[in-house]
Design a protein around this motif. Sequence first.
Motif, mmCIF file in Angstrom:
data_model
loop_
_atom_site.group_PDB
_atom_site.id
_atom_site.type_symbol
_atom_site.label_atom_id
_atom_site.label_comp_id
_atom_site.label_asym_id
_atom_site.label_seq_id
_atom_site.Cartn_x
_atom_site.Cartn_y
_atom_site.Cartn_z
ATOM 1 N N ARG A 5 44.831 34.137 39.474
ATOM 2 C CA ARG A 5 43.687 34.023 38.560
ATOM 3 C C ARG A 5 43.227 35.389 38.061
ATOM 4 O O ARG A 5 42.679 35.529 36.976
ATOM 5 N N TYR A 6 43.482 36.437 38.916
ATOM 6 C CA TYR A 6 43.064 37.782 38.514
ATOM 7 C C TYR A 6 44.098 38.449 37.616
ATOM 8 O O TYR A 6 43.775 39.359 36.845
ATOM 9 N N ASN A 8 45.938 36.722 35.516
ATOM 10 C CA ASN A 8 46.220 35.758 34.456
ATOM 11 C C ASN A 8 46.112 36.412 33.072
ATOM 12 O O ASN A 8 45.209 37.188 32.804
ATOM 13 N N ASP A 10 46.002 35.113 29.176
ATOM 14 C CA ASP A 10 45.915 33.970 28.275
ATOM 15 C C ASP A 10 46.884 34.184 27.109
ATOM 16 O O ASP A 10 46.761 35.138 26.358
ATOM 17 N N VAL A 323 37.173 38.509 30.108
ATOM 18 C CA VAL A 323 36.216 38.075 31.130
ATOM 19 C C VAL A 323 35.757 36.642 30.865
ATOM 20 O O VAL A 323 35.648 35.822 31.792
ATOM 21 N N THR A 324 35.529 36.319 29.593
ATOM 22 C CA THR A 324 35.036 34.983 29.239
ATOM 23 C C THR A 324 36.046 33.901 29.585
ATOM 24 O O THR A 324 35.682 32.833 30.100
ATOM 25 N N LEU A 325 37.326 34.155 29.318
ATOM 26 C CA LEU A 325 38.364 33.138 29.527
ATOM 27 C C LEU A 325 39.198 33.396 30.777
ATOM 28 O O LEU A 325 40.302 32.858 30.916
ATOM 29 N N ASN A 326 38.674 34.236 31.692
ATOM 30 C CA ASN A 326 39.395 34.558 32.923
ATOM 31 C C ASN A 326 40.778 35.148 32.659
ATOM 32 O O ASN A 326 41.691 35.002 33.472
ATOM 33 N N SER A 327 40.941 35.803 31.506
ATOM 34 C CA SER A 327 42.198 36.512 31.225
ATOM 35 C C SER A 327 42.011 37.956 31.669
ATOM 36 O O SER A 327 41.868 38.876 30.866
ATOM 37 N N CYS A 328 41.980 38.131 32.999
ATOM 38 C CA CYS A 328 41.596 39.415 33.572
ATOM 39 C C CYS A 328 42.590 40.522 33.244
ATOM 40 O O CYS A 328 42.216 41.692 33.169
#
Length: 391
Positions: A5-6, A8, A10, A323-328
């Motif tokens: 998840r970190y 990731n 998008d 940050v908004t879409l967890n595309s770290c």
Amino acid sequence: MDLSRYLNFDFSPLSWIIFGAVLLFFVIQLIYYLLVYRKPYLYERKRDKSQQVSEKLPSVSVVIASKNESENLAKYLPSILEQDYSDFEVIVVNMGSTDETDVLLKALNQKYSNLYHTYVPAGAEDVNEKKLALTLGIKAAKNDVLLFTEAYCVPASGKWIQEFANEFSKEKDIVLGFCKLQIGKKVAMRKFILYDNMIHGLKYLSLALLGKPFMGIGRNLAYRKEIFFEEKGFSSVLNIEDGEDDLFINKIAGKKKVGVVISPESMTQSDVVNNFFTWRALKSKYLYTKQFYGGVSSLVFGFETFSKYFFYLSVVAGIVYGVTLNSCLLAALSVIFLIIRFVVQVYVIGKSSRMFGAGKYHINLFFYDLFQPFNNFRFRKYANKRNHLKR
């Protein structure tokens, strides 16, 4: 611990567009800093290892146009008259001063045989008074090499004339120098003014070293007398107030052999900027005439400003979107590119700053970098308004 998840990314089209923009403008900015703004430092470092003074140095005429500058002439003119150089003269043109300039020059004439002074006739046109004064000084000069500075400037060393003369011995037609500003610590925006003056110098010196000269400053500038008359003097810039240095060089430099001198000994320095308004007046002079420049300089540095602001915008977009879409990964890469650019910027500006005596920069460089183009725009509006009211 699940790292996916970190890490990731998008893979949507928008994320690729943002990443592509960050990367593109990052590369463009690196090119400007490493290949353009770094040029003067690399040139001077190379010169330190190989510079030799020519055995055949030309005779030099120093030309100064002065109006109500008796105090500055008293402080600084002796340093010019006592230069460690065998064959030179100093010509001061008095532009209708109402202070003690004439008395001072006559007194100095008794001590220094290499001083010649003349004056602008009464009733001369105010708009072109400076150009007329310089023309009179140039016509009075006995030598082919003309070196210009202002009454409020002083050479940084006794080798000032020699440094310019040595460049002319390499068959140069025009030689551009730099003027350091000596600003009191109590002057508002002191650090930013020093930064701004340095960036201005980096721009015109870098392009000159890259074979695209576009301006010079009358505080430290030289060219051959024959060029002045070949170009029919200031005829090409007579319809514009000011421009006797930067705009005149812009008109002629493309056809001539242009050199630069940026050694510590070749610089002049000035304490003329003692408040915000003096600085605004000095800087606005160049921002006004800048709009009449020919050549690629406006395009080159306009694109640099464009790419800088779009780099910052794309970095912000990458961080917010990531940050908004967890595309770290997108957010992290954006931050990394921002940090790398800042490190390169600090390195290049730091080297140049030491060379030009412009102080030290750290996190404040980030804010100066953002604010400087905006300040130029603000001052240019002021300069255009001022010149419009004078018409």
